[in-house]
Design an enzyme around this catalytic site. Structure first.
Site, PDB file in Angstrom:
ATOM      1  CE  LYS A  53      46.937  51.443  48.890  1.00  0.00           C
ATOM      2  NZ  LYS A  53      46.340  50.197  48.375  1.00  0.00           N
ATOM      3  CD  GLN A  97      44.089  49.980  45.469  1.00  0.00           C
ATOM      4  OE1 GLN A  97      45.256  50.021  45.865  1.00  0.00           O
ATOM      5  NE2 GLN A  97      43.065  50.000  46.300  1.00  0.00           N
ATOM      6  CG  ASP A 120      48.485  44.780  48.733  1.00  0.00           C
ATOM      7  OD1 ASP A 120      48.254  45.525  49.696  1.00  0.00           O
ATOM      8  OD2 ASP A 120      48.256  45.087  47.552  1.00  0.00           O
TER       9      ASP A 120
END
Ligand code: GUN
Length: 293
Positions: A53, A97, A120
Site C-alpha cells: 500500500k 491495518q 478504508d
C-alpha cells in the site's frame, strides 16, 4: 472462452489516472494528499499489505506518514496517535491495518478515526452513508476490497442490473459492503456464510459469485453455474508439494472452475491489486471532500 479478469492491469489503469489527478491537485492546491498508514505489531500478512500500500501510494504522488507501532502498544496509545492524525492537516486519509492485537478493541479504534479521513470506509458514519445513498457516488468513502470488485465488474462491461449475485462471507470489510454496492447496481443479492445450509445450491443460482471465505479452494466446479462470473477475494498461502515451496491460492478451485464460467479473477493478480488502488482512490476522494471540491 473464459475471460480471466486482469486485476493487475485494471488497477494499473486506475493508478495511472490517479497519478494524473494528483498532479492536477498539486498544481491547484500546491499540496498533495497525505495518507497515514498505521500498523501495530508484525503479523507477516499485514506487513506485506502495508508495504504494498505504501509503495503504491508513493507511486501516484501521495505522501505517506508511516506509523509502525510495537505489538505491545496499548489501546490508549493508539487512540492518542489517531487523535493527533485527525488534527494533522497534512493527513487526509488514515488507514489502520487490521487485524489489531487482541488487547485493542478494533471497533473503538475505527470509530475514533475522523469520518472524513476514513480511507478504508470502515467508520460507522461511512458505513451508514454507503447503506442509504442511492448511487455508488464519487465522494463516498467505500471499503476498498468490495469497491475494487465492483470496478472490475464494471470494467469488463458486465451488466449487473437484474442479475442474481451471491456473496459468500458476511464480514464488515468485504461481504456486507459488497452487498450494499451490488444492491445499488440493481442486483438481487444473497449473502451466504458458514452457517448457511445448502450453500452449494445457493451458489449455483448465482450469475455473479463473490467469494470471501478466507479458506483455500473451497468453491469447486459443482458449486457454480455454467457461464457465471466469479470474483475470488481469498488470498491463502498453502504448501505447493510438487515444488516443495508455498504458493498463493484463492478461495475458489481456479483450475477446475475456470473451465465452466464466463469470467473469473485469478489469485494472485485479481482482487488484491484492486484493493490497493481503491485505497489510493479513497485518499484522493478524502482530500477533495476536505477541500470542498
Ligand atoms: N485487513 C484486511 N483487509 C483490510 C483492509 O481492506 N483494510 C485494513 N485496514 N485492514 C485490512
Amino acid at each position: 472462452m473464459t475471460k480471466i479478469i486482469d486485476g493487475k492491469k485494471i488497477s494499473q489503469r486506475l493508478k495511472d489516472n490517479l497519478r494524473i489527478e494528483i498532479d492536477e491537485i498539486k498544481n491547484t492546491f500546491k499540496r498533495v494528499p497525505g495518507l497515514a498508514v498505521v500498523q501495530v505489531g508484525d503479523v507477516t500478512a499485514s506487513s506485506v499489505y502495508v508495504k504494498a500500500k505504501t509503495k503504491a501510494a508513493k507511486e501516484v504522488g501521495i505522501i505517506v506518514f508511516d506509523h509502525h507501532l510495537d505489538a505491545s502498544t496499548t489501546q490508549s496509545d493508539l487512540l492518542h496517535l489517531i487523535n493527533k492524525l485527525n488534527k494533522n492537516e497534512d493527513v487526509n486519509g488514515i488507514l489502520v491495518q487490521l487485524p489489531l492485537p487482541k488487547n485493542i478493541n478494533e471497533q473503538i479504534i475505527l470509530d475514533s478515526i475522523h469520518p472524513n479521513k476514513d480511507a478504508d470506509g470502515f467508520h460507522p458514519l461511512n458505513v451508514g452513508k454507503l447503506s442509504i445513498s442511492k448511487s455508488n457516488n464519487e465522494n463516498l468513502l467505500i471499503p476498498c476490497t468490495p469497491l475494487g470488485c465492483l470496478i472490475m465488474l464494471q470494467n469488463e462491461g458486465i451488466v449487473l442490473s437484474g442479475k442474481n449475485a451471491v456473496i459468500i462471507g458476511r464480514s464488515n470489510i468485504v461481504g456486507k459492503p459488497m452487498a450494499q454496492l451490488l444492491i445499488k447496481e440493481s442486483c438481487t443479492v444473497t449473502i451466504a456464510h458458514s452457517k448457511t445450509s445448502n450453500i452449494e445450491n445457493i451458489c449455483k443460482s448465482a450469475d455473479i459469485l463473490v467469494v470471501a471465505i478466507g479458506r483455500p479452494e473451497v468453491v469447486k466446479s459443482n458449486w457454480v453455474k455454467d457461464g457465471a462470473i466469479i470474483i475470488d477475494v481469498g488470498i491463502n498461502r498453502i504448501n505447493d508439494v510438487e515444488n516443495n515451496k508455498t504458493k498463493l491460492v484463492g478461495d475458489v478451485m481456479f483450475d477446475e472452475v475456470k473451465n465452466k464460467v464466463s469470467a473469473i479473477t485469478p489469485v494472485p493478480g485479481g482482487v488484491g491489486p484492486m484493493t490497493i488502488a481503491c485505497l489510493l482512490k479513497n485518499t484522493k476522494t478524502a482530500f477533495l471532500n476536505q477541500n470542498k471540491i
